[in-house]
Scaffold this motif. Structure first.
Motif, short mmCIF file in Angstrom:
data_model
loop_
_atom_site.label_atom_id
_atom_site.label_comp_id
_atom_site.label_asym_id
_atom_site.label_seq_id
_atom_site.Cartn_x
_atom_site.Cartn_y
_atom_site.Cartn_z
N VAL A 1091 22.09 -12.02 -23.04
CA VAL A 1091 22.08 -11.91 -24.50
C VAL A 1091 23.32 -12.55 -25.08
O VAL A 1091 23.28 -13.20 -26.13
CB VAL A 1091 21.96 -10.42 -24.91
CG1 VAL A 1091 22.04 -10.28 -26.43
CG2 VAL A 1091 20.67 -9.82 -24.39
N HIS A 1092 24.47 -12.36 -24.39
CA HIS A 1092 25.71 -12.99 -24.85
C HIS A 1092 25.55 -14.51 -24.91
O HIS A 1092 25.94 -15.16 -25.89
CB HIS A 1092 26.84 -12.59 -23.89
CG HIS A 1092 28.18 -13.16 -24.24
ND1 HIS A 1092 28.54 -14.45 -23.94
CD2 HIS A 1092 29.24 -12.61 -24.89
CE1 HIS A 1092 29.77 -14.68 -24.36
NE2 HIS A 1092 30.21 -13.57 -24.95
N THR A 1093 24.98 -15.09 -23.87
CA THR A 1093 24.76 -16.54 -23.85
C THR A 1093 23.83 -16.96 -24.98
O THR A 1093 24.06 -17.99 -25.65
CB THR A 1093 24.15 -16.96 -22.51
OG1 THR A 1093 25.03 -16.54 -21.46
CG2 THR A 1093 23.95 -18.46 -22.44
N GLN A 1094 22.83 -16.17 -25.21
CA GLN A 1094 21.87 -16.50 -26.27
C GLN A 1094 22.53 -16.47 -27.65
O GLN A 1094 22.31 -17.35 -28.48
CB GLN A 1094 20.73 -15.50 -26.20
CG GLN A 1094 19.74 -15.59 -27.33
CD GLN A 1094 18.72 -14.48 -27.25
OE1 GLN A 1094 18.40 -14.04 -26.16
NE2 GLN A 1094 18.24 -14.05 -28.37
N VAL A 1095 23.35 -15.45 -27.90
CA VAL A 1095 24.03 -15.34 -29.19
C VAL A 1095 25.00 -16.50 -29.38
O VAL A 1095 25.09 -17.10 -30.46
CB VAL A 1095 24.75 -13.98 -29.29
CG1 VAL A 1095 25.60 -13.91 -30.56
CG2 VAL A 1095 23.74 -12.84 -29.29
N VAL A 1096 25.73 -16.84 -28.32
CA VAL A 1096 26.69 -17.94 -28.42
C VAL A 1096 25.99 -19.25 -28.70
O VAL A 1096 26.45 -20.08 -29.50
CB VAL A 1096 27.52 -18.02 -27.12
CG1 VAL A 1096 28.37 -19.28 -27.10
CG2 VAL A 1096 28.40 -16.79 -26.99
N SER A 1097 24.83 -19.47 -28.08
CA SER A 1097 24.13 -20.75 -28.24
C SER A 1097 23.47 -20.88 -29.60
O SER A 1097 23.17 -22.01 -30.02
CB SER A 1097 23.07 -20.91 -27.16
OG SER A 1097 22.08 -19.88 -27.28
N SER A 1098 23.26 -19.79 -30.31
CA SER A 1098 22.54 -19.87 -31.58
C SER A 1098 23.42 -19.50 -32.77
O SER A 1098 22.90 -19.26 -33.85
CB SER A 1098 21.31 -18.94 -31.55
OG SER A 1098 21.71 -17.60 -31.35
N SER A 1099 24.74 -19.46 -32.58
CA SER A 1099 25.62 -19.02 -33.67
C SER A 1099 26.71 -20.06 -33.89
O SER A 1099 26.94 -20.95 -33.06
CB SER A 1099 26.24 -17.66 -33.35
OG SER A 1099 25.24 -16.70 -33.08
N ASN A 1100 27.39 -19.90 -35.01
CA ASN A 1100 28.53 -20.74 -35.34
C ASN A 1100 29.72 -20.29 -34.50
O ASN A 1100 30.16 -19.14 -34.59
CB ASN A 1100 28.84 -20.61 -36.84
CG ASN A 1100 29.91 -21.59 -37.28
OD1 ASN A 1100 30.46 -22.34 -36.47
ND2 ASN A 1100 30.20 -21.59 -38.57
N PHE A 1101 30.28 -21.21 -33.72
CA PHE A 1101 31.32 -20.85 -32.77
C PHE A 1101 32.56 -20.33 -33.47
O PHE A 1101 33.23 -19.41 -32.99
CB PHE A 1101 31.68 -22.04 -31.88
CG PHE A 1101 32.68 -21.71 -30.81
CD1 PHE A 1101 32.31 -20.95 -29.71
CD2 PHE A 1101 33.99 -22.13 -30.91
CE1 PHE A 1101 33.23 -20.63 -28.73
CE2 PHE A 1101 34.92 -21.82 -29.94
CZ PHE A 1101 34.54 -21.07 -28.84
N SER A 1102 32.89 -20.89 -34.63
CA SER A 1102 34.09 -20.45 -35.34
C SER A 1102 33.97 -19.00 -35.80
O SER A 1102 34.97 -18.31 -35.99
CB SER A 1102 34.33 -21.34 -36.55
OG SER A 1102 33.25 -21.27 -37.46
#
Length: 1123
Positions: A1091-1102
């Protein structure tokens, strides 16, 4: 639910979406034999006809083939305008690609093969056509062979690039559904290659690191261009992996529910949330790829299904080919099996008949065969409605003029653990703006009582003389001396009439007691004084003696004779002499002596006078005699019932002048009824004036409704305005409310209330409904209005309670600095619980206008808002005071409004000896001189959740556009225990000026948490879960480096908590964090990392860079330590 079934061992292909009717093409499957070991092959086309409830499908055409097929597709290339045709392409077991014309096959033509090529060297197991250019076809075979065919030039295919090494079989090829030049291929070893046909080279390769993937299927996401799924046939790893090319180091998701290897997958192009899979565990599952949940399982037989396909035209249909030689068509929408079961029962029954089974020539008696009972079996549909069933947009009108609309916009695909919420909009629709405006004006007049002004405005704006007359009559009802003013409106004025009479008699006009002509009075007084003076002069001068004075009086007539003859005069004399007045009157009337008859009847008594009047009036037949008769006899019924209708004004004027109040209304109604019977618009309006004079609301409504259009909103508004004004005038006269009795009036008022409700004026509509009616329509409308108003009232009450809470916090929980009041959160317990200020809100919006500053206010207090009484539900328990409050020598500085201060109507109380003394049970309310009231028994129990309540209230309160954040709290805070301040050396502060805060106080404020808000309650679980995880890891860690990482993580997680307090994280990130929290709570760290990977891939990194990396580190450590 099973709909159709046929006995075939074949691969399948549905007709394109534009093709009608729906066909299913079947090509004999390679490397499979049936029980008869038949080695023939054929290409067959069946029609799927659902009007036939049986399971059979009708064969439309068949073509024998030389080779069996590994794959088959039906493309829409070459389709006609009628939606028929297309091309069937089959990949055979000997490497031949053959193109067929399905129309020729169904018409039994000889030239069904359009093109054929044997470029491939091995079995062709992979076929797919380009969704953007239907003439492009991709095929895959042995030795990494991939060809791109152009159906317009079938002889010379192209390759997407150099063959992959080492050479492997191509098990599946798939075109990207969003980018037309992207093609993917996969081989049984589990490796997938993505090709860019513009560059003729592979751009990315993906593979599972477990080396246990035996790829049996690969499909691109219908909407997300960078995502695809791979299916594994290996029984050791029976999973479906979803990959995202933006993060291609590991699968984005893994779907695990099958227990043995997966044989085939199919992704619905109509709904990306439906992914089919069939496996060796004899199950066909339907997945939601967004959540990884199995949302449907098809009821199948105990056989493997090696090929499943969605129907392009009807998205609810799918077909499955199983190894037991069956092709079955299913529906995921469920349904009833009654028709199929009835068909089976009919077949059983038809096998037993009364025919001659043995050829004896005799018909056997009917067999008593029990008819099988048909059981109606209901197959459930999908758990969630599929996308093609969901309306993309929708609108519906609701009660109260509400329009509920929703949209289903195509949002950019964002992978989140939970579905994206949709918005529903509730709008107020008003279509009758003029109607609403006039209704508001009427309601304002009814509430304010300004009926005269309302009627005057209606008179000025009247569009016709008749309308103006009606409103003039209605206006008179609200004035004094209404009858006289009604006469004037009818054209009868006493003053004008007296002028006309005086002119007719040749006399000067006199007001006849209603007024005095000054000039005429002066002349009379002068004449009288002159005559008096002359008379007095004669008497006083002695020129006339008393004897002469009396001699100047008129002398009586000479002697007269009393006739006693037999003529009329003699008989009259004789009757008078004996007192027979009745006989004398009769003789006079008989001789035409009407004056003598009237005079004699007066002496004969009241009864004789009435008889004489009747006889006289009966003999007079001129135009005025009827009026004189009615005036003399007070019989106005004859006037009302017998007068010409053109004289309705005169008849109404007579009633206004002479009719008794008890009879007036009835006589006016009678006259109005005669006018109404004429059934003309003119007479209708005249009748309405009569009904207005009589105050008969019911008759007015019936007359108006029968001759005027009251069905339209504006027409109904005209009627209701007049009815309500007349009703109010009657209530004014009677000094009591007038109930609605007429069914027609109740119907009109109900219709009027319904229109008001439809336009959103619910409160106004309720006031017009008849209260004493039990009709079903009225009761239902009243009930709906009550509930609709109840919800609105509840919302208003909630809004008011928020304001009351803020006002309560203001007056009971903070000091007032010399600046516009800003609501502040309450401290709880001590310095460590200090909270930052909330959003600015003027005090006038909370509890009324502020009090004016007074010179008598001690200590130079700033203006204070008027204290508002807190809600009853918020009042804590009280007890008696336990001791007086000591006086304070300090008079300057801000002063707290203590609990109970709202009862003190005098100056604000001075501060206690300790300026920050906490509220206790022994602390009397209001200070010295305040009324004796009960203090709080447990103030801190009451204030325990006020900070959370304050945060909720501030969030829900609308913030103005010109909002500026308040300054930090610099005034003393009640309940903050510190020492008493030391005396200041500087000059005394003048009254009315703001005072600087104590330096000692500012030094004791906890600076590190002054600007810190509370984390919203719904996100507190994140803090407790992550903090607990860090603590468990710290207790279990033995490595110093790991301990340093955990110490650093505890600090860096504070960035996450700050963002939670600021509520600046997006909905997608919050959902992901909560999903991670649940995984951590269940110690499923592997799932949490996914889930962490999924959130990171679909969100604004900043937005997440400050805390998401350390969160991954903590979960990795926890997984390693096994805590």
């Amino acid at each position: 639910m099973r709909l159709k079934e046929i006995q075939r061992t074949a691969h399948q292909a549905w007709s394109p979406a534009a093709h009608h009717p729906i066909y299913l093409a079947l090509g004999t499957s390679a490397q499979q034999l049936d029980a008869s070991f038949n080695t023939t092959a054929a290409l067959e086309i069946f029609e799927v006809d659902f009007s036939d409830p049986s399971l059979e499908m009708q064969l439309k055409g068949s073509l024998p083939t030389t080779n069996r097929l590994h794959s088959i597709v039906w493309v829409d290339f070459g389709m006609g305008e009628d939606g028929a045709g297309g091309r069937l392409v089959g990949g055979s077991e000997n490497g031949t690609v053959t193109v067929y014309n399905p129309e020729v096959i169904m018409n039994s033509g000889a030239e069904a093969i359009v093109g054929q090529s044997d470029k491939h060297t091995g079995p062709i197991r992979a076929l797919d056509f380009n969704p953007f250019q239907s003439n492009l076809l991709a095929s895959g075979a042995n030795d990494s062979e991939i060809y791109i065919w152009d159906l317009n030039n079938f002889s010379s295919p192209m390759t997407p690039g150099a063959k992959a090494q080492p050479a492997e079989d191509i098990s599946v090829v798939s075109w990207n559904r969003q980018v037309q030049h992207i093609l993917a291929s996969a081989n049984p070893s589990g490796k997938a290659v993505v090709w860019d046909l513009r560059k003729n080279e592979p751009i990315i390769k993906i593979s599972d690191h477990s080396n246990r993937m035996h790829c049996s299927g690969m499909l691109w996401h219908p909407d997300v261009a960078t995502q695809l799924v791979l299916a594994s046939e290996d029984d050791r790893l029976p999973v479906i992996q979803m990959w995202d090319l933006r993060f291609a180091t590991s699968p984005l998701k893994v779907f695990e529910n099958h227990t043995r290897g997966i044989l085939s997958i199919s992704w619905s192009q109509a709904d990306p949330e439906l992914l089919l899979s069939s496996a060796k565990d004899n199950r066909i599952l339907c997945w939601n790829p967004n959540t990884g949940e199995v949302i449907y399982e098809l009821p199948t037989t105990n056989q493997w299904c090696f090929d499943i396909k969605w129907c392009p035209r009807n998205p609810a249909l799918l077909s499955a080919a199983s190894f037991d030689g069956r092709i079955t068509v299913y529906s995921v929408m469920g349904g009833s099996l009654k028709a199929q079961q009835q068909s089976t029962a009919d077949k059983i029954s038809s096998s037993f008949d009364a025919m001659d089974p043995f050829g004896t020539g005799q018909v056997l008696p009917p067999l008593q065969v029990p008819q099988p009972t048909v059981q109606d079996t209901i197959v459930p549909p999908l758990k969630k409605p599929p996308k093609w069933v969901r309306r993309p947009v929708g609108a519906s009108f609701a009660f109260g003029g509400k329009l509920i609309t929703f949209g289903n916009p195509k949002l950019p695909p964002v992978q989140s653990p939970q579905p994206v919420p949709r918005q529903v909009f509730v709008s107020q629709v008003t279509t009758e703006t003029e109607f609403l405006q006039r209704s508001r004006e009427l309601q304002a007049a009814l509430q304010s009582g300004s009926f005269n002004n309302y009627c005057q405005a209606k008179i000025q704006n009247a569009k016709s003389d008749a309308e103006q007359d009606i409103w003039k009559f209605l206006l008179v009802n609200f004035e004094d001396e209404a009858r006289i003013k009604f006469l004037r409106l009818l054209g009868f004025s006493k003053d004008e009439l007296e002028k006309k009479i005086s002119k007719c008699l040749g006399k000067s006009f006199q007001h006849n007691g209603h007024g005095v002509d000054a000039k005429d009075l002066a002349e009379k007084m002068q004449r009288l004084s002159t005559e008096v003076s002359k008379s007095a002069h004669k008497i006083t001068s002695g020129s006339v003696s008393p004897a002469d004075f009396f001699s100047e009086t008129p002398k009586e007539n000479s002697n007269f004779q009393i006739p006693v003859s037999s003529d009329t005069d003699g008989l009259i004399s004789q009757a008078l002499l004996v007192g027979n007045f009745e006989g004398a009157v009769d003789l006079c009337l008989n001789d035409g002596r009407y004056a003598e008859a009237i005079l004699l009847s007066v002496s004969g008594g009241e009864e004789l006078l009435k008889k004489t009047q009747q006889k006289y009036l009966s003999k007079q037949k001129n135009s005025i005699s009827m009026l004189i008769s009615s005036v003399v006899t007070q019989n106005w019924r004859d006037i009302v019932q017998s007068c010409e209708l053109d004289n309705w004004k005169e008849a109404l004027a007579a009633l206004l002048t002479y009719a008794h109040p008890e009879d007036f209304a009835r006589l006016c109604d009678t006259l109005g009824g005669r006018l109404e019977q004429e059934r003309t618009e003119k007479r209708c309006l005249q009748a309405c004036l009569c009904y207005i004079c009589s105050g008969n609301i019911e008759k007015l409504v019936e007359c108006w409704a029968s001759h005027r259009d009251s069905s339209s909103p504006l027409g109904l508004e005209d009627l209701v305005e007049k009815v309500m004004m007349l009703r109010k005038s009657i209530e004014r006269l009677r000094n009591s409310e007038v109930a609605v009795q007429s069914p027609i009036l109740a119907e009109k008022l109900t219709c009027y209330a319904g229109i008001l409700a439809a336009e959103g004026s619910l409160g106004t509509a309720m006031t017009y409904l008849p209260e004493n009616s039990d009709l079903p329509g009225i009761m239902m409308l009243r009930d709906r209005l009550f509930h609709a108003q109840g919800e609105a009232a509840a919302r208003q009450q909630t809004s008011n309670s928020r304001v009351s809470v803020l006002s309560f916090l203001c007056h009971y929980g903070c000091f007032l600095p010399h600046q516009p009041f800003q609501p502040q959160p309450m401290p709880i317990g001590g310095p460590s619980a200090f909270s930052p200020p909330g959003p600015s809100m003027p005090a006038a919006n909370l509890s009324g206008p502020p009090l004016q500053p007074s010179s008598s206010t001690p200590g130079g207090l700033p203006p204070m808002p008027s204290p508002g009484v807190p809600p009853t539900s918020f009042m804590p328990s009280t007890s008696s005071a336990s001791g007086p409050m000591p006086p304070s020598p300090h008079t300057g500085g801000p002063v707290p409004m203590y609990p109970g201060g709202l009862h003190n109507q005098g100056p604000a109380p001075p501060m206690a000896s300790s300026p920050f003394a906490p509220i206790g049970s022994g602390y009397p309310q209001g200070g010295p001189g305040a009324p004796a009231v009960k203090p709080f028994t447990a103030p801190f129990q009451y204030f325990i959740n006020l900070t959370d309540l304050m945060c909720f209230t501030v969030v829900c309160t609308q913030v103005p556009d010109n909002y500026t954040p308040p300054a930090p709290i610099t005034a003393p805070v009640m309940g903050f225990p510190v020492e008493a301040p030391q005396p200041h050396d500087h000059a005394q502060v003048p009254p009315g000026a703001p005072q600087e805060p104590s330096v000692q106080l500012l030094q004791q404020l906890p600076a590190e948490r002054v600007e810190q808000k509370e984390i919203p309650a719904e996100h507190m679980v994140l803090k407790s879960t992550f903090d607990s995880l860090v603590q468990r890891c710290q207790l279990a860690a033995r490595d110093p480096q790991t301990k340093r990482k955990l110490d650093d993580s505890a600090k860096r997680l504070g960035y996450l908590y700050d963002k939670l307090r600021e509520q600046s994280l997006s909905h997608n990130i919050l959902n992901g964090l909560h999903e991670i929290s649940r995984c951590v709570a269940s110690q499923n760290y592997q799932r949490g990392l996914e889930v962490h990977t999924q959130v990171v891939s679909s969100s604004n990194f900043s937005e997440i860079s400050a805390f998401m990396p350390i969160l991954k580190v903590v979960m990795t450590i926890a997984n390693k330590l096994g805590v």
